[in-house]
Write a protein that holds these residues in place. Structure first.
Motif, PDB file in Angstrom:
ATOM      1  N   GLY A   1      44.789 -21.076 -30.733  1.00  0.00           N
ATOM      2  CA  GLY A   1      45.429 -22.255 -29.943  1.00  0.00           C
ATOM      3  C   GLY A   1      45.050 -22.270 -28.465  1.00  0.00           C
ATOM      4  N   GLU A   2      45.395 -22.944 -27.729  1.00  0.00           N
ATOM      5  CA  GLU A   2      44.798 -23.323 -26.212  1.00  0.00           C
ATOM      6  C   GLU A   2      45.575 -22.611 -25.379  1.00  0.00           C
ATOM      7  N   TRP A   3      45.173 -21.968 -24.148  1.00  0.00           N
ATOM      8  CA  TRP A   3      45.709 -21.600 -23.388  1.00  0.00           C
ATOM      9  C   TRP A   3      47.029 -22.490 -22.680  1.00  0.00           C
ATOM     10  N   PRO A   4      48.171 -21.951 -22.718  1.00  0.00           N
ATOM     11  CA  PRO A   4      49.278 -22.806 -22.393  1.00  0.00           C
ATOM     12  C   PRO A   4      49.431 -23.258 -20.879  1.00  0.00           C
ATOM     13  N   HIS A   5      48.645 -22.662 -19.959  1.00  0.00           N
ATOM     14  CA  HIS A   5      49.035 -22.837 -18.752  1.00  0.00           C
ATOM     15  C   HIS A   5      47.871 -23.588 -17.954  1.00  0.00           C
ATOM     16  N   ASP A   6      47.488 -25.008 -18.197  1.00  0.00           N
ATOM     17  CA  ASP A   6      46.291 -25.517 -17.394  1.00  0.00           C
ATOM     18  C   ASP A   6      46.714 -25.595 -16.024  1.00  0.00           C
ATOM     19  N   ASP A   7      47.593 -25.524 -15.624  1.00  0.00           N
ATOM     20  CA  ASP A   7      47.838 -25.396 -14.118  1.00  0.00           C
ATOM     21  C   ASP A   7      47.802 -24.097 -13.696  1.00  0.00           C
ATOM     22  N   TRP A   8      47.355 -23.213 -13.979  1.00  0.00           N
ATOM     23  CA  TRP A   8      47.211 -21.839 -13.603  1.00  0.00           C
ATOM     24  C   TRP A   8      45.621 -21.402 -13.792  1.00  0.00           C
ATOM     25  N   PRO A   9      45.146 -20.834 -12.696  1.00  0.00           N
ATOM     26  CA  PRO A   9      45.716 -20.826 -11.230  1.00  0.00           C
ATOM     27  C   PRO A   9      45.602 -21.990 -10.392  1.00  0.00           C
ATOM     28  N   ALA A  10      46.829 -22.139  -9.676  1.00  0.00           N
ATOM     29  CA  ALA A  10      46.874 -23.086  -8.744  1.00  0.00           C
ATOM     30  C   ALA A  10      45.796 -23.219  -7.369  1.00  0.00           C
TER      31      ALA A  10
ATOM     32  N   VAL B   1      48.451  -8.570 -22.241  1.00  0.00           N
ATOM     33  CA  VAL B   1      48.471  -9.553 -23.468  1.00  0.00           C
ATOM     34  C   VAL B   1      49.673 -10.677 -23.253  1.00  0.00           C
ATOM     35  N   VAL B   2      49.379 -11.796 -23.575  1.00  0.00           N
ATOM     36  CA  VAL B   2      50.510 -12.780 -23.841  1.00  0.00           C
ATOM     37  C   VAL B   2      50.527 -13.135 -25.126  1.00  0.00           C
ATOM     38  N   SER B   3      51.867 -13.037 -25.556  1.00  0.00           N
ATOM     39  CA  SER B   3      52.026 -13.201 -27.237  1.00  0.00           C
ATOM     40  C   SER B   3      53.430 -13.795 -27.301  1.00  0.00           C
TER      41      SER B   3
ATOM     42  N   LEU C   1      53.085  -9.838 -21.617  1.00  0.00           N
ATOM     43  CA  LEU C   1      53.932 -11.021 -21.177  1.00  0.00           C
ATOM     44  C   LEU C   1      54.620 -11.767 -22.377  1.00  0.00           C
ATOM     45  N   VAL C   2      55.766 -11.852 -22.847  1.00  0.00           N
ATOM     46  CA  VAL C   2      56.070 -12.374 -23.964  1.00  0.00           C
ATOM     47  C   VAL C   2      56.265 -13.833 -23.698  1.00  0.00           C
ATOM     48  N   GLU C   3      55.732 -14.752 -24.420  1.00  0.00           N
ATOM     49  CA  GLU C   3      55.783 -16.197 -24.189  1.00  0.00           C
ATOM     50  C   GLU C   3      57.261 -16.877 -24.111  1.00  0.00           C
ATOM     51  N   GLY C   4      57.421 -17.566 -23.112  1.00  0.00           N
ATOM     52  CA  GLY C   4      58.656 -17.991 -22.802  1.00  0.00           C
ATOM     53  C   GLY C   4      59.334 -17.358 -21.894  1.00  0.00           C
ATOM     54  N   ASP C   5      58.790 -15.956 -21.585  1.00  0.00           N
ATOM     55  CA  ASP C   5      59.619 -15.076 -20.990  1.00  0.00           C
ATOM     56  C   ASP C   5      59.045 -14.907 -19.491  1.00  0.00           C
ATOM     57  N   TYR C   6      58.120 -15.529 -18.946  1.00  0.00           N
ATOM     58  CA  TYR C   6      57.470 -15.475 -17.652  1.00  0.00           C
ATOM     59  C   TYR C   6      57.212 -16.587 -17.029  1.00  0.00           C
TER      60      TYR C   6
ATOM     61  N   TYR D   1      52.125  -4.428 -16.230  1.00  0.00           N
ATOM     62  CA  TYR D   1      53.166  -5.242 -16.032  1.00  0.00           C
ATOM     63  C   TYR D   1      53.915  -5.591 -17.180  1.00  0.00           C
ATOM     64  N   LEU D   2      55.167  -5.657 -17.465  1.00  0.00           N
ATOM     65  CA  LEU D   2      55.927  -6.256 -18.563  1.00  0.00           C
ATOM     66  C   LEU D   2      56.756  -7.226 -17.962  1.00  0.00           C
ATOM     67  N   SER D   3      56.752  -8.389 -18.749  1.00  0.00           N
ATOM     68  CA  SER D   3      58.042  -8.974 -18.771  1.00  0.00           C
ATOM     69  C   SER D   3      59.321  -8.705 -18.985  1.00  0.00           C
ATOM     70  N   PRO D   4      60.323  -9.404 -18.731  1.00  0.00           N
ATOM     71  CA  PRO D   4      61.447  -8.838 -18.991  1.00  0.00           C
ATOM     72  C   PRO D   4      61.946  -8.376 -20.470  1.00  0.00           C
ATOM     73  N   THR D   5      61.678  -9.294 -21.391  1.00  0.00           N
ATOM     74  CA  THR D   5      61.645  -9.138 -22.658  1.00  0.00           C
ATOM     75  C   THR D   5      61.004  -7.710 -23.309  1.00  0.00           C
TER      76      THR D   5
END
Length: 215
Positions: free
Chosen positions: A21-30, A78-80, A99-104, A122-126
């Protein structure tokens, strides 16, 4: 008065490797991101160019993707969407952030990139909760584990508890009202006492998810 805050002379360079798929954050980095300046988008088969500080790997199957990436000497985040305990523990053991998707948020992503350059995983909360669950499944070192923890001062134990929740040195300093330098000095002492190679190894030992040295 003019603000004394300014960007680093050279902001970080990040390689984005998307397996599916595509990178989900086209606005990053600002454009005004104070830490991340350049993003290089990679396509399979991934070849990480020189001058990259951190690789962000977006994938559905992290274990397979990390092996195929084959990067050495550059930290990986990893972003997954995968949030199962076994996958997250395996990635963490390999030294990659998760970083779990939807968790950061994108601010958390920037913090993860900065942390990776100084050895923080670094770990996201989940993902952090999954790591702790994985540690609970592993038989602890019993008395040896307690003696290992007993090597740390009360302040060092506070720092380890926060480190094991996915916080970096700057965030730990804010929580404990300490300077970042003081936190890093404490972490160096902790790594020596736990015979840990860095933050990942220290967290695994602290949670009882790595072999405990006989003391």
């Amino acid at each position: 008065m003019r603000s004394s805050q300014r960007f680093p002379v050279e902001r970080l360079s990040v390689a984005l490797a998307c397996v599916e798929g595509e990178w989900p954050h086209d606005d990053w980095p600002a454009p005004d991101d104070p830490h991340v300046g350049r993003v290089v988008r990679l396509a399979p088969p991934f070849r990480v160019p020189g001058g990259v500080d951190v690789v962000v790997l977006r994938c559905d199957e992290p274990s397979d993707a990390l092996r195929s990436l084959g990067v050495t000497g550059v930290p990986v985040i990893v972003v997954s969407p995968r949030r199962d305990v076994d996958t997250i523990v395996e990635v963490f053991r390999d030294g990659a952030g998760y970083l779990v998707e939807g968790d950061y948020c994108t601010c958390m992503l920037s913090s993860a990139v900065v942390g990776a350059t100084v050895g923080h995983t670094y770990l996201s909360p989940t993902a952090c909760a999954a790591l702790r669950e994985g540690a609970r499944r592993v038989p602890t070192g019993g008395d040896a584990m307690e003696r290992l923890r007993g090597l740390l001062s009360p302040r060092e134990r506070q720092i380890m508890e926060l480190l094991s929740t996915g916080l970096g040195a700057q965030e730990i300093g804010l929580r404990l009202r300490l300077s970042e330098k003081t936190v890093r000095n404490n972490l160096s002492n902790i790594y020596a006492k736990l015979d840990a190679r860095g933050s990942t190894d220290a967290v695994l030992r602290w949670l009882g998810a790595a072999p405990v040295l006989r003391i």
